[in-house]
Structures are given as C-alpha cells and as structure tokens.
Write an enzyme that holds these catalytic residues in place. Structure first.
Site, PDB file in Angstrom:
ATOM      1  CG  ASP A  18     -29.812 -23.012 -12.156  1.00 44.91           C
ATOM      2  OD1 ASP A  18     -30.862 -23.444 -11.654  1.00 44.91           O
ATOM      3  OD2 ASP A  18     -29.694 -22.777 -13.372  1.00 44.91           O
ATOM      4  CB  SER A  34     -35.250 -23.199 -13.272  1.00 46.95           C
ATOM      5  OG  SER A  34     -35.609 -22.416 -12.159  1.00 46.95           O
ATOM      6  CD  GLN A  48     -33.906 -24.638  -9.979  1.00 48.55           C
ATOM      7  OE1 GLN A  48     -33.766 -25.718 -10.517  1.00 48.55           O
ATOM      8  NE2 GLN A  48     -32.987 -23.677 -10.044  1.00 48.55           N
TER       9      GLN A  48
END
Length: 231
Positions: free
Chosen positions: A145, A166, A216
């Site tokens: 991430d 996100s 993502q």
C-alpha cells in the site's frame, strides 16, 4: 478507524468447499463498518498450466540508495524550494517500518509529466524469519500500500493534491516469499479519471518468481488550475 476503540470483527462463512473456501469479514467500530474484507483460500494443488510475466531487469538493491539517503541528498541542496523541503522533512519524520530503494527516483526539481510506472526494492525492516506464511502475507499487504496510488500522479506532477485515499485494495498470492527479504515492487497506473485512479502492482522475488499481484483504486482530488485567458 479509531485506534483507541476496540474493533468488532464479524466473520461470515461465505463458502466452504473441498479445495476453495471463502470468508467475508466486517470490521465494526461505534456500530458502523469501517472495513470489509473478502478472503479466498485454496488447498495447495499441482497443475501443468503455469506461466508468468518476466521480471524487469533492474540494478540490484545493493547498488541503490535508500529513500532516506535520497531525501538527505536532496535536503543538502541549497536551491531546494521551501515547499519541497517541508514535504521531504515530513516524509523523513514518518516512522515507516519498510526499507525502500527506488530504482528510478523522480527528479523533484522537474514537474514534467512522467510515465505512470515506478519500481522499488522493498522489504520489511528487521527479522521475521521462517514463520507462518500468513505473517509474511500480512506484512506484504502493508508494504504493497506504500506509495502505490501515487503512481497515478506521475503524469500529473504539476498538480497539487488536495485529497488522496484508497477505495479498495486487492491482492493475489502466487508463491511463497519472505517479506523481510528484498523484493522488487513493480507499479503502474493504466488509467485515471473522474477523480479516481487505478494502479496495478507486482511483487517479485529476487530469483525472478512472481510472488504477489496487487490492484488498487483510489480517490484523487487536485487543485483545479484556473483557465488563463489568451486575450
């Protein structure tokens, strides 16, 4: 989420099969869901159907500077603009438990658009060891991430970000790996628009095995540049 409040996890046994099982998890605080997760598990099976992309050819991590060393190098430049200096000091102050070595670090003095791709050597700081593979998967999820969504901003370096977060994050684990060993993180953004950006990533072991694939989508809002009159 609120780190001061306990989290209630509701687990639903969505499906239990002979080789595949699915579980749905809802994390709740203050009576409201703050996170939902769907996890799919499979018994290990052999198959003649196997292929993967080829790992990019890049310098080994031993030949590259860490992110901290790059930041320190930039900060020593007396011509560094104050807003860049504040931004770099903020990054430097973050206690990130990841070792990061950018393969092609962006030039902070240049705001020209760049291709939405970047490569990092990454690993967890410290020693994890030969433990349950699920521990390494959890650490890899944290690593994946970091700076991932920022890949979508490389073609728009002249824009100032107001809000970026996100929306969802998906991961597929293909082969065993050690999260405390160097892995190459290949990130690219095939699309951005409508205040959203899509990024895809691949975590490669040093021996060229594709260990993890990531995807993502996130919200990206930037300051609108006023139209200048040509008159």
């Amino acid at each position: 989420g609120d780190p001061k409040v306990p989290v209630l996890y509701e687990v639903e046994r969505t499906r239990t099969g002979k080789s595949f099982s699915v579980r749905s998890v809802k994390a709740i605080q203050h009576g409201k869901p703050i996170f939902t997760c769907q996890a799919s598990f499979q018994l290990s099976q052999e198959s003649p159907v196997q292929h993967q992309f080829t790992m990019p050819a890049v310098p080994p991590p031993e030949e590259l500077l860490t992110q901290e060393e790059l930041i320190q190098k930039f900060l020593q430049n007396p011509n560094l603009a104050e807003r860049y200096r504040k931004h770099l000091n903020k990054i430097q102050a973050e206690d990130v438990p990841i070792d990061i070595k950018p393969v092609n670090p962006p030039d902070i003095f240049c705001s020209e658009p760049q291709e939405p791709k970047q490569l990092f050597w990454v690993r967890a700081r410290g020693y994890i060891g030969e433990t349950d593979m699920k521990v390494h998967c959890c650490v890899a999820a944290y690593i994946s991430d970091y700076a991932f969504l920022g890949t979508a901003l490389l073609p728009h370096r002249q824009s100032r970000v107001k809000f970026m977060v996100s929306l969802d994050h998906s991961m597929w684990f293909h082969a065993p790996f050690r999260a405390d060993h160097w892995m190459l993180y290949e990130c690219e953004s095939p699309w951005a628009g409508g205040c959203r950006g899509l990024v895809q990533g691949r975590l490669w072991r040093r021996d060229g095995v594709l260990a993890v694939t990531c995807a993502q989508e996130g919200v990206i809002r930037v300051e609108q540049t006023p139209n200048q009159s040509k008159l």
